[in-house]
Design an enzyme around this catalytic site. Structure first.
Site, PDB file in Angstrom:
ATOM      1  N   ASN A 150       5.912   8.807   8.429  1.00 13.04           N
ATOM      2  CA  ASN A 150       5.398   9.829   8.561  1.00 13.04           C
ATOM      3  C   ASN A 150       5.662  11.490   8.593  1.00 13.04           C
ATOM      4  O   ASN A 150       5.759  11.977   7.669  1.00 13.04           O
ATOM      5  CB  ASN A 150       3.441   9.846   9.421  1.00 13.04           C
ATOM      6  CG  ASN A 150       3.163   8.766   9.534  1.00 13.04           C
ATOM      7  OD1 ASN A 150       2.435   8.127   8.429  1.00 13.04           O
ATOM      8  ND2 ASN A 150       3.154   7.891  10.719  1.00 13.04           N
ATOM      9  N   ARG A 197      37.674  11.202 -10.125  1.00 13.21           N
ATOM     10  CA  ARG A 197      36.476  10.784 -11.274  1.00 13.21           C
ATOM     11  C   ARG A 197      36.072   9.424 -11.799  1.00 13.21           C
ATOM     12  O   ARG A 197      36.963   9.082 -11.730  1.00 13.21           O
ATOM     13  CB  ARG A 197      35.892  11.941 -12.078  1.00 13.21           C
ATOM     14  CG  ARG A 197      36.223  14.058 -10.832  1.00 13.21           C
ATOM     15  CD  ARG A 197      35.854  14.545 -12.140  1.00 13.21           C
ATOM     16  NE  ARG A 197      35.031  14.840 -13.076  1.00 13.21           N
ATOM     17  CZ  ARG A 197      35.571  15.901 -14.323  1.00 13.21           C
ATOM     18  NH1 ARG A 197      36.527  16.642 -14.667  1.00 13.21           N
ATOM     19  NH2 ARG A 197      34.898  15.050 -15.107  1.00 13.21           N
ATOM     20  N   LEU A 220       0.778  -0.892  -0.051  1.00 12.60           N
ATOM     21  CA  LEU A 220      -0.164  -0.054   0.167  1.00 12.60           C
ATOM     22  C   LEU A 220       0.810   1.067   0.427  1.00 12.60           C
ATOM     23  O   LEU A 220       1.516   1.598   0.651  1.00 12.60           O
ATOM     24  CB  LEU A 220      -0.937   0.080   1.019  1.00 12.60           C
ATOM     25  CG  LEU A 220      -1.798  -1.465   1.510  1.00 12.60           C
ATOM     26  CD1 LEU A 220      -2.672  -1.474   2.790  1.00 12.60           C
ATOM     27  CD2 LEU A 220      -2.178  -1.682  -0.125  1.00 12.60           C
ATOM     28  N   ARG A 238       2.225  14.873   6.369  1.00 12.85           N
ATOM     29  CA  ARG A 238       3.332  15.462   6.993  1.00 12.85           C
ATOM     30  C   ARG A 238       5.195  15.759   6.778  1.00 12.85           C
ATOM     31  O   ARG A 238       5.131  16.457   7.162  1.00 12.85           O
ATOM     32  CB  ARG A 238       3.460  14.880   8.789  1.00 12.85           C
ATOM     33  CG  ARG A 238       2.209  15.588   9.263  1.00 12.85           C
ATOM     34  CD  ARG A 238       1.965  14.748  10.388  1.00 12.85           C
ATOM     35  NE  ARG A 238       0.625  13.413  10.100  1.00 12.85           N
ATOM     36  CZ  ARG A 238       1.131  11.522  11.154  1.00 12.85           C
ATOM     37  NH1 ARG A 238       1.216  12.632  12.303  1.00 12.85           N
ATOM     38  NH2 ARG A 238       0.600  10.412  10.656  1.00 12.85           N
ATOM     39  N   GLN A 244      -5.223   3.897  -6.618  1.00  9.03           N
ATOM     40  CA  GLN A 244      -6.463   3.886  -5.645  1.00  9.03           C
ATOM     41  C   GLN A 244      -6.282   6.220  -6.031  1.00  9.03           C
ATOM     42  O   GLN A 244      -5.549   5.849  -5.532  1.00  9.03           O
ATOM     43  CB  GLN A 244      -5.718   3.770  -4.562  1.00  9.03           C
ATOM     44  CG  GLN A 244      -7.123   3.712  -3.515  1.00  9.03           C
ATOM     45  CD  GLN A 244      -7.211   3.356  -1.807  1.00  9.03           C
ATOM     46  OE1 GLN A 244      -5.369   4.036  -1.796  1.00  9.03           O
ATOM     47  NE2 GLN A 244      -8.104   3.385  -0.732  1.00  9.03           N
TER      48      GLN A 244
HETATM   49  C1  UD1 Z   1      -2.909   1.906   9.882  1.00  6.17           C
HETATM   50  C2  UD1 Z   1      -4.351   0.467  10.842  1.00  6.17           C
HETATM   51  C3  UD1 Z   1      -3.766   0.367  12.263  1.00  6.17           C
HETATM   52  C4  UD1 Z   1      -2.794   0.456  12.357  1.00  6.17           C
HETATM   53  C5  UD1 Z   1      -1.451   0.715  11.874  1.00  6.17           C
HETATM   54  C6  UD1 Z   1       0.060   0.307  12.043  1.00  6.17           C
HETATM   55  C7  UD1 Z   1      -6.294  -0.051   9.542  1.00  6.17           C
HETATM   56  C8  UD1 Z   1      -7.729   0.338   9.085  1.00  6.17           C
HETATM   57  N1  UD1 Z   1      -5.880   0.221  10.132  1.00  6.17           N
HETATM   58  O1  UD1 Z   1      -3.485   2.582  11.119  1.00  6.17           O
HETATM   59  O2  UD1 Z   1      -4.885  -0.647  12.850  1.00  6.17           O
HETATM   60  O3  UD1 Z   1      -2.039   0.534  14.308  1.00  6.17           O
HETATM   61  O4  UD1 Z   1      -1.970   1.282  10.428  1.00  6.17           O
HETATM   62  O5  UD1 Z   1       0.687   1.816  11.297  1.00  6.17           O
HETATM   63  O6  UD1 Z   1      -5.821  -0.256   8.671  1.00  6.17           O
HETATM   64  N2  UD1 Z   1      -3.567   3.527   2.405  1.00  6.17           N
HETATM   65  C9  UD1 Z   1      -3.341   3.844   1.066  1.00  6.17           C
HETATM   66  N3  UD1 Z   1      -4.858   3.997   0.914  1.00  6.17           N
HETATM   67  C10 UD1 Z   1      -5.554   4.512   1.943  1.00  6.17           C
HETATM   68  C11 UD1 Z   1      -5.595   4.353   2.616  1.00  6.17           C
HETATM   69  C12 UD1 Z   1      -4.431   3.255   3.683  1.00  6.17           C
HETATM   70  O7  UD1 Z   1      -3.115   3.216   0.490  1.00  6.17           O
HETATM   71  O8  UD1 Z   1      -7.124   4.231   1.090  1.00  6.17           O
HETATM   72  C13 UD1 Z   1      -2.176   3.444   3.092  1.00  6.17           C
HETATM   73  C14 UD1 Z   1      -0.920   4.576   3.983  1.00  6.17           C
HETATM   74  O9  UD1 Z   1      -0.422   5.140   2.571  1.00  6.17           O
HETATM   75  C15 UD1 Z   1      -0.545   3.638   4.566  1.00  6.17           C
HETATM   76  C16 UD1 Z   1      -0.924   2.679   5.116  1.00  6.17           C
HETATM   77  O10 UD1 Z   1      -2.369   2.455   4.075  1.00  6.17           O
HETATM   78  O11 UD1 Z   1       1.478   3.701   3.970  1.00  6.17           O
HETATM   79  C17 UD1 Z   1      -1.501   2.645   6.442  1.00  6.17           C
HETATM   80  O12 UD1 Z   1      -3.005   3.925   5.802  1.00  6.17           O
HETATM   81  P1  UD1 Z   1      -3.254   4.840   7.104  1.00  6.17           P
HETATM   82  O13 UD1 Z   1      -3.801   6.007   7.608  1.00  6.17           O
HETATM   83  O14 UD1 Z   1      -2.042   5.274   8.201  1.00  6.17           O
HETATM   84  O15 UD1 Z   1      -3.536   4.229   8.150  1.00  6.17           O
HETATM   85  P2  UD1 Z   1      -3.311   4.209  10.090  1.00  6.17           P
HETATM   86  O16 UD1 Z   1      -4.302   5.076  10.373  1.00  6.17           O
HETATM   87  O17 UD1 Z   1      -1.994   3.812  10.547  1.00  6.17           O
HETATM   88 CA    CA Z   2      -0.545   5.417   9.849  1.00  3.14          CA
END
Ligand code: UD1
Ligand code: CA
Length: 459
Positions: free
Chosen positions: A229, A335, A9, A16, A77
């Site tokens: 982050n 170089r 993902l 940030r 996405q």
């Molecule tokens: C998520 C987990 C949480 C965990 C944490 C660890 C879920 C619902 N929660 O929370 O349980 O403790 O990670 O860091 O999964 N991303 C996408 N598309 C989206 C949403 C997210 O690609 O629609 C990617 C983000 O870029 C990121 C990762 O998924 O790399 C995690 O997403 P984020 O929204 O940061 O999840 P957390 O709220 O941190």
């Molecule tokens: Ca996160």
């Protein structure tokens, strides 16, 4: 071997980071975060990797080179509706019979061993979940277990009760599950929660209700599952990674003046008993032999350094090959295309480029030598310059075995200095100098007797 799909993902914006660059393209140890994850995923033989991109999609696709051993797909996405939604985007790319593993483009230090352990715990009746116990679990999804200790669900921070918030075992986000089950369960996930997102974490409760048990695994360190982050977290992981590499070097038989002041951005291979002083930076593929000594503040990029080579302070060496016993610096710049044969010397304030320095030959002080071929035992005097560029084309300079170039000479290429030939100091050489002869172009010296120095005029 079972079919394995690895979904990474990487759609998030990374607000940030305060950057125009998508977060997963920020670099750790000189390599984009996403490339670290892809490289680890590549430890699984024949894995089919699918990266889910969103923000900066085109830039991510074009900046991260394709994976070395596995197949690499990208899906987009367009709206970030949650982690389950992101995984759903990858479903069309997934195989049928195998196992799927979810990784994150901003969690760069995940280890191949952990990935393999996660995959091996998956069956029709079990999935695996990577968890970690933190003193401060704030912000993470909490792992809920029943009285027998079985994992029943993950509850996100924003949806958790006061009692659930006390749980210190948290979700890292990494999980592995049968691909068939993933495809079947993802559409059952809704967004009825505090954030209105499709939570991938809901998969756990669905698995339980289908009688699939959750096997939890733990990473080797907290850093392995830490996400980036902001730039403070990025620097924290960079230091952790560099410390690990420094320790690996010491274990491999290299003495470091200070393990906190060396950076390896790529692959550094070493022999035994080398010594590296403070602030060395290695980039790309660098090989050091045994008994190499590297002084303070050296930068070495994609180069091979032979046994017993001494590199003094503040030298920069790029795409060069240095044979054993050679001496470089201080303040030398090699170089690309510099090749030093055994026991050669490139000294202070000398710049070389695309130049072969023969066995035992020396360019000791304040020179520029480019596009040149030096035989054995050549001595290039201080301040010698090869004029290799006519403003349009580059030309070659040849200095035969045992030739001697007097100080402050200009060798205007193309030009050849013969074997055993001598160039008189201060000459501008535009024609070849035959073997064993002296080439000299400076004006002959005059002496004027009774020379009166000017005196100050009175007003
Ligand atoms: C998520 C987990 C949480 C965990 C944490 C660890 C879920 C619902 N929660 O929370 O349980 O403790 O990670 O860091 O999964 N991303 C996408 N598309 C989206 C949403 C997210 O690609 O629609 C990617 C983000 O870029 C990121 C990762 O998924 O790399 C995690 O997403 P984020 O929204 O940061 O999840 P957390 O709220 O941190
Ligand atoms: Ca996160």
């Amino acid at each position: 071997m079972m079919e394995t799909d690895i979904i990474i993902l990487a759609a998030g914006k990374g607000t940030r980071m305060k950057s125009v660059l998508p977060k997963v393209l920020h670099k750790l140890a000189g390599k984009p975060l996403l490339q670290h994850v892809i490289d680890s995923a590549n430890s699984v033989q024949n894995a089919n990797i699918t990266v889910v991109t969103g923000h900066g999609s085109d830039q991510v696709r074009s900046s991260v080179p394709s994976s070395k051993t596995s197949s690499l797909n990208y899906v987009e996405q367009t709206e970030q509706l949650g982690t389950a939604h992101a995984v759903q985007m990858a479903v069309p790319k997934l195989g049928d019979g195998g196992t799927s593993l979810i990784l994150y483009g901003d969690v760069p230090l995940i280890l191949p061993e952990t990935i393999l352990e996660m995959l091996s715990a998956v069956s029709e009746s079990s999935m695996s979940l990577l968890t970690v116990t933190l003193d401060d679990p704030t912000g993470y999804g909490r792992i809920l277990r029943d009285e027998s200790g079985q994992v029943t669900a993950i509850i996100e921070q924003k949806d958790a009760s006061a009692e659930q918030l006390k749980v210190k075992e948290v979700n890292t986000g990494v999980l592995a599950v049968k691909t068939e089950q993933l495809k079947q369960w993802l559409p059952q996930i809704d967004n009825n929660n505090a954030q209105g997102e499709y939570y991938l974490t809901d998969l756990i409760a669905i698995a339980r209700s289908n009688g699939v048990i959750i096997e939890t695994k733990q990473p080797q360190s907290v850093e392995e599952v830490e996400g980036v982050n902001n730039r403070i977290q990025l620097s924290g992981l960079e230091r952790f990674y560099q410390k690990q590499q420094a320790e690996a070097l010491m274990v491999a038989g290299v003495t470091l003046a200070d393990p906190n002041r060396i950076d390896v951005r790529g692959n550094l291979k070493t022999g035994n008993d080398s010594y590296i002083d403070i602030n060395a930076v290695f980039e790309g593929n660098v090989t050091l032999g045994s008994n190499v000594s590297i002084g303070p503040n050296c930068h070495i990029i994609d180069s091979d350094i032979g046994d017993g080579v001494e590199i003094y302070a503040n030298s920069v060496i790029e795409q060069s090959k240095v044979a054993r016993g050679s001496i470089i610096g201080p303040f030398a710049r090699l170089r690309p295309g510099t090749v030093m044969a055994e026991n050669a010397k490139i000294g202070n304030f000398v710049e070389t480029k695309n130049t072969h320095v023969g066995k035992g030959s020396k360019i000791n002080h304040l020179s520029y030598v480019g596009d040149s071929e030096l035989g054995e035992g050549v001595n290039v005097g201080a301040g010698t310059i090869t004029c290799n560029y006519d403003g349009v084309n580059k030309h070659k300079t040849v200095m035969g075995d045992n030739s001697f170039i007097g100080s402050n000479s200009s060798l205007v290429a193309p030009v050849k200095i013969g074997k055993n030939a001598t160039v008189g100091a201060g000459s501008t050489i535009t024609k070849d100098v035959p073997d064993d002869e002296l080439g000299l172009t400076r004006a002959s010296q005059k002496s004027i007797s009774d020379w009166q120095r000017p005196t100050k005029k009175s007003k």
